[in-house]
Design a protein around this motif. Structure first.
Motif, PDB file in Angstrom:
ATOM      1  N   VAL A  95       0.812  -1.496  -0.175  1.00 44.57           N
ATOM      2  CA  VAL A  95      -0.078   0.020   0.051  1.00 44.57           C
ATOM      3  C   VAL A  95       0.854   0.869  -0.148  1.00 44.57           C
ATOM      4  O   VAL A  95       0.701   2.360  -0.858  1.00 44.57           O
ATOM      5  N   ALA A  96       1.923   1.064   1.058  1.00 47.56           N
ATOM      6  CA  ALA A  96       2.429   2.364   1.126  1.00 47.56           C
ATOM      7  C   ALA A  96       3.416   2.536   0.027  1.00 47.56           C
ATOM      8  O   ALA A  96       3.535   3.528  -1.032  1.00 47.56           O
TER       9      ALA A  96
ATOM     10  N   TRP B  53       6.847 -12.309  13.898  1.00 47.85           N
ATOM     11  CA  TRP B  53       6.089 -11.607  13.411  1.00 47.85           C
ATOM     12  C   TRP B  53       5.349 -10.527  13.765  1.00 47.85           C
ATOM     13  O   TRP B  53       4.436 -10.596  15.142  1.00 47.85           O
ATOM     14  N   TRP B  54       5.819  -9.467  13.324  1.00 47.10           N
ATOM     15  CA  TRP B  54       5.348  -8.424  13.852  1.00 47.10           C
ATOM     16  C   TRP B  54       3.918  -7.945  13.439  1.00 47.10           C
ATOM     17  O   TRP B  54       3.401  -7.522  14.898  1.00 47.10           O
ATOM     18  N   ARG B  55       3.158  -8.526  12.798  1.00 54.17           N
ATOM     19  CA  ARG B  55       1.763  -8.368  12.275  1.00 54.17           C
ATOM     20  C   ARG B  55       0.712  -9.491  13.301  1.00 54.17           C
ATOM     21  O   ARG B  55       0.425  -8.330  14.410  1.00 54.17           O
ATOM     22  N   GLY B  56       1.283  -9.847  14.202  1.00 51.31           N
ATOM     23  CA  GLY B  56       0.702 -10.951  14.744  1.00 51.31           C
ATOM     24  C   GLY B  56       1.323 -10.012  16.378  1.00 51.31           C
ATOM     25  O   GLY B  56       0.145 -10.502  17.252  1.00 51.31           O
TER      26      GLY B  56
ATOM     27  N   PRO C 210      -5.405   1.047  13.148  1.00 52.77           N
ATOM     28  CA  PRO C 210      -4.778   1.471  11.705  1.00 52.77           C
ATOM     29  C   PRO C 210      -3.390   0.497  11.608  1.00 52.77           C
ATOM     30  O   PRO C 210      -1.932   0.800  12.791  1.00 52.77           O
ATOM     31  N   LEU C 211      -2.627   0.617   9.839  1.00 51.14           N
ATOM     32  CA  LEU C 211      -1.518  -0.478  10.376  1.00 51.14           C
ATOM     33  C   LEU C 211      -0.281   1.011  10.022  1.00 51.14           C
ATOM     34  O   LEU C 211      -0.567   1.354   9.561  1.00 51.14           O
ATOM     35  N   PRO C 212       0.454   1.056  10.202  1.00 52.72           N
ATOM     36  CA  PRO C 212       1.908   1.842  10.658  1.00 52.72           C
ATOM     37  C   PRO C 212       2.729   0.579   9.141  1.00 52.72           C
ATOM     38  O   PRO C 212       2.884   2.413   8.625  1.00 52.72           O
ATOM     39  N   GLU C 213       2.248   0.411   8.496  1.00 50.58           N
ATOM     40  CA  GLU C 213       2.735  -0.621   7.674  1.00 50.58           C
ATOM     41  C   GLU C 213       2.358   0.947   6.744  1.00 50.58           C
ATOM     42  O   GLU C 213       3.195   0.757   5.471  1.00 50.58           O
TER      43      GLU C 213
ATOM     44  N   PHE D 281       9.237   0.659   5.242  1.00 48.25           N
ATOM     45  CA  PHE D 281       7.863  -0.233   7.083  1.00 48.25           C
ATOM     46  C   PHE D 281       8.631  -1.706   7.321  1.00 48.25           C
ATOM     47  O   PHE D 281       9.798  -1.455   8.089  1.00 48.25           O
ATOM     48  N   SER D 282       8.915  -2.313   5.896  1.00 43.87           N
ATOM     49  CA  SER D 282       9.591  -3.606   6.390  1.00 43.87           C
ATOM     50  C   SER D 282      10.922  -3.492   6.514  1.00 43.87           C
ATOM     51  O   SER D 282      12.323  -3.651   7.425  1.00 43.87           O
TER      52      SER D 282
END
Lengths: 426, 298
Positions: A93-94, A203-206, A376-379, A385-386
């Motif tokens: 997205v970003a 795993w960051w999202r988790g 909201p996703l900081p991604e 980000f990654s």
């Protein structure tokens, strides 16, 4: 390609919402990009057939690219020839928005072919927004959820977890479910399998819901700095809690246990009492006749919070036929076309979810219920980000999990490294 | 045996010498063959595993301990993989072959002509241009990918086979280099004889150079065929319509989003790989000859 001859479009009669007859010209050919293949193309074909039945003057060409989708799309952006409507994964997205490849949707949402935003389930519209502006609409998604094995709870005489449970309840339950059955000092049943993505326990999202539940974050809202976020007291508290579950309380199988048990479904074999992951294993669990389980929303820390794995639809900023592309995008994201996708993954459209009985479903109900707490996703705040934020975060958490140590110091170091990396990219 | 001590000593020495030589040779052969068999097995294993997986039911693929020989043998996988209505394999095959024929013809003709020029003809700055040609080998593919795409897009060639075939008619550095080295090893006398008999340059190439260069032409044909056959990125970028896809791109469709039908993927992969194996099998001698010759002379 037979060019469609423009005629008056018929009045559309979507079931989801009655819209006024559009004043815009909806005709011609539009191209649609998807990374899906196999049976996942079935909803696309159904949605396209439905749309073309409504607008006989429109031809929708599906361009399915099951491998190398991102590479092909980036090449097409460079040449200005990307599809008019395309799928975007949450990791892109970003990158795509900052390249200017994604058309801002608000003018269309409020234009002469408008979209009623109250159709969407809570929290999902915001996921596709950056700085309050809508760039994408949701295709499908999965928040995180806790699965629990009812048989193991009954064995231990525990009440099933309820929505609104706290970190303390969560820890106490996990401790009660952790047993060394034969007294050999080796744990035979763990309380909780913490989020891991193909065995990756960092795993960051988790992990992110813990951070948000503590009131922390990982990145400033403008996407430029992590100091004061990744190493804030709130975030450190959350990481401390997470690391303690492994090291201090030992209620979760650690990296080495997971390595030894690679390929074994710990939840289905009854080796863990609870599992913190996305919705994807639900169908397998339901299909297992020997598994008696339930789902529950995530526990709360200082506040409720959840995160999401997500895919959306975008409108191409250089599309030659934006009005028709918008009509199709609206059709698959919010109208009849969305029904085809709802058979395969969670839908974002409230009327469809209600018609499916999702909100009352014993398994999906708690998952939908938790959507109101989406963070909201900081991604989406930076395209780096990654490589900058996530990498340093993961490295710090991995070290803490394997060697222990001071969480504050580790996060300070990670934030400094992440900021240096972000600064290099500016 | 005569009582001559010298002869005795000699024959004994000779005997022990030959024996030691024979043992040496034996040891040498055992080591060489063991290495060959070991490495051969190592390289053949994935191939064997692919065929074995292609003939299994899906649930048997990941069992542990592994099942080496499928039981039952599922020949139906091939039918199922190739008869999927979503995957018109006959179209993918046809498209791939169209591209192959166009590319091979173009590359062999254009590269032969250019390489002959570099090998034999004189022109101002010939070596400079040859260096420029070799320099194009140093460009990584990703660097030229986007400019090339924009160029072909401007020409309106996207979603046709043209971007995949036309460039082959304008030479290719590696093939030209290989051919030039080979042509330079052809004795000049033959060409001079042809020239004396009134052959033009193109006739010389056609009747003298090409018949003598079959090994190198075979090498280039096979390498080009293989590269095209396996090329994923270019067809992926240039072709939007699934009916124009090549086999390599079509194969990716087996990676369904929710589950990869590994046995069908393997069955399709075996079928896709077969032409290459057969081709190599028949052209192997010329191929190896071509490689070693150019290697020696290059």
């Amino acid at each position: 390609m037979p060019e469609a001859t423009p005629t008056e479009p018929p009045a559309e009669t979507p079931t989801a919402e009655p819209t006024p007859e559009p004043v815009t010209e909806i005709s011609g050919t539009i191209r649609v990009g998807s990374w899906e293949s196999g049976e996942a193309l079935d909803p696309w074909n159904r949605a396209i057939a439905g749309f073309q039945a409504m607008y006989p003057d429109v031809t929708v060409q599906l361009e399915a690219v099951p491998q190398g989708y991102g590479d092909k799309l980036l090449t097409q952006f460079a040449a200005g020839t990307a599809p008019d409507v395309f799928m975007v994964g949450d990791g892109d997205v970003a990158r795509f928005v900052q390249r200017g490849a994604v058309e801002l949707l608000d003018p269309y949402i409020n234009g002469n072919n408008p979209l009623d935003l109250s159709l969407f389930l809570p929290g999902l519209l915001e996921i596709g927004q950056i700085d309050g502006q809508t760039y994408l609409l949701t295709k499908d998604y999965s928040p995180l959820v806790v699965y629990y094995n009812k048989d193991l709870f009954d064995e231990a005489g525990l009440d099933y977890p309820q929505a609104g449970w706290t970190w303390d309840d969560f820890l106490a339950t996990a401790q009660a479910l952790t047993v060394d059955e034969d007294g050999d000092g080796q744990i035979d049943q763990w309380g909780i399998q913490l989020p891991n993505h193909w065995g990756d326990v960092t795993w960051w999202r988790g992990i992110s819901p813990f951070v948000f539940q503590a009131g922390g974050d990982i990145l400033s809202s403008d996407g430029t700095t992590t100091t004061g976020y990744m190493n804030s007291p709130e975030t450190v508290e959350a990481i401390q809690f997470y690391v303690d579950l492994y090291r201090e309380h030992q209620v979760a199988p650690g990296p080495e246990d997971l390595g030894a048990l690679a390929g074994v479904d710990l939840f289905q074999t009854g080796m863990v009492g609870m599992l913190w992951t996305g919705r994807w294993p639900l169908a397998d669990f339901k299909a297992n006749p020997n598994l008696n389980f339930g789902t529950v929303g995530l526990p709360m820390g200082k506040q409720h919070a959840n995160s999401i794995c997500w895919a959306g639809f975008a409108l191409y900023s250089e599309s030659p036929n934006k009005d028709t592309a918008w009509a199709f995008l609206k059709y698959i994201a919010a109208e009849e076309g969305a029904e085809a996708f709802a058979d395969y993954a969670l839908t974002a459209v409230a009327p469809i979810a209600e018609a499916q009985g999702l909100t009352e479903d014993p398994y999906d109900g708690p998952i939908i219920e938790d959507l109101q707490y989406l963070h909201p996703l900081p991604e989406f705040r930076t395209m780096y980000f990654s490589e900058c934020v996530e990498q340093n975060f993961k490295a710090a958490v991995e070290r803490l999990l394997l060697q222990g140590g001071d969480v504050q110091a580790a996060m300070d170091e990670a934030a400094a490294a992440a900021d240096a990396c972000l600064a290099r990219q500016q | 045996m005569s009582g001559n001590p010298l002869a005795n000593a000699l024959s004994r020495g000779l005997w022990s010498w030959t024996r030691s030589r024979r043992i040496e040779k034996l040891v040498h052969d055992v080591v060489v063959y063991a290495l060959l068999v070991g490495l051969g097995a190592l390289f053949a294993f994935p191939f064997f595993w692919m065929i074995s997986s292609a003939l299994k039911a899906e649930y048997q693929i990941f069992v542990w301990p592994p099942q080496w020989i499928p039981n039952p043998v599922m020949w139906s996988n091939f039918a199922e993989a190739l008869a999927n209505p979503l995957l018109p394999f006959h179209l993918f095959f046809r498209n791939t072959m169209i591209i192959e024929v166009a590319v091979l013809t173009g590359r062999l003709i254009s590269c032969t002509v250019v390489a002959y020029g570099f090998a034999r003809l004189t022109a101002p700055g010939k070596n400079f241009w040859f260096a420029i040609l070799l320099a194009t080998l140093m460009l990584p593919k990703p660097v030229v990918m986007i400019p090339k795409f924009i160029l072909f897009n401007e020409l309106g060639w996207v979603n046709t086979f043209l971007p995949l075939t036309v460039p082959a008619w304008f030479g290719e550095a590696y093939a030209i280099f290989l051919m030039r080295q080979f042509f330079m090893s052809v004795p000049v006398d033959l060409e001079e004889a042809a020239h004396v008999d009134g052959a033009s340059t193109l006739q010389t190439i056609r009747y003298v150079i090409v018949p003598l260069s079959i090994p190198v032409l075979t090498v280039i044909a096979i390498l080009s065929f293989k590269d095209n056959w396996n090329d994923f990125m270019e067809p992926l970028i240039y072709l939007n319509n699934a009916r124009l896809y090549t086999l390599a791109v079509g194969l990716a469709f087996f990676n369904g989003q929710y589950d990869v039908r590994m046995n069908l993927l393997m069955a399709a992969s075996v079928v896709v790989m077969l032409p290459l194996v057969i081709l190599f099998f028949f052209a192997q001698r010329a191929f190896v000859e071509g490689i070693t010759l150019t290697g020696l002379k290059g």
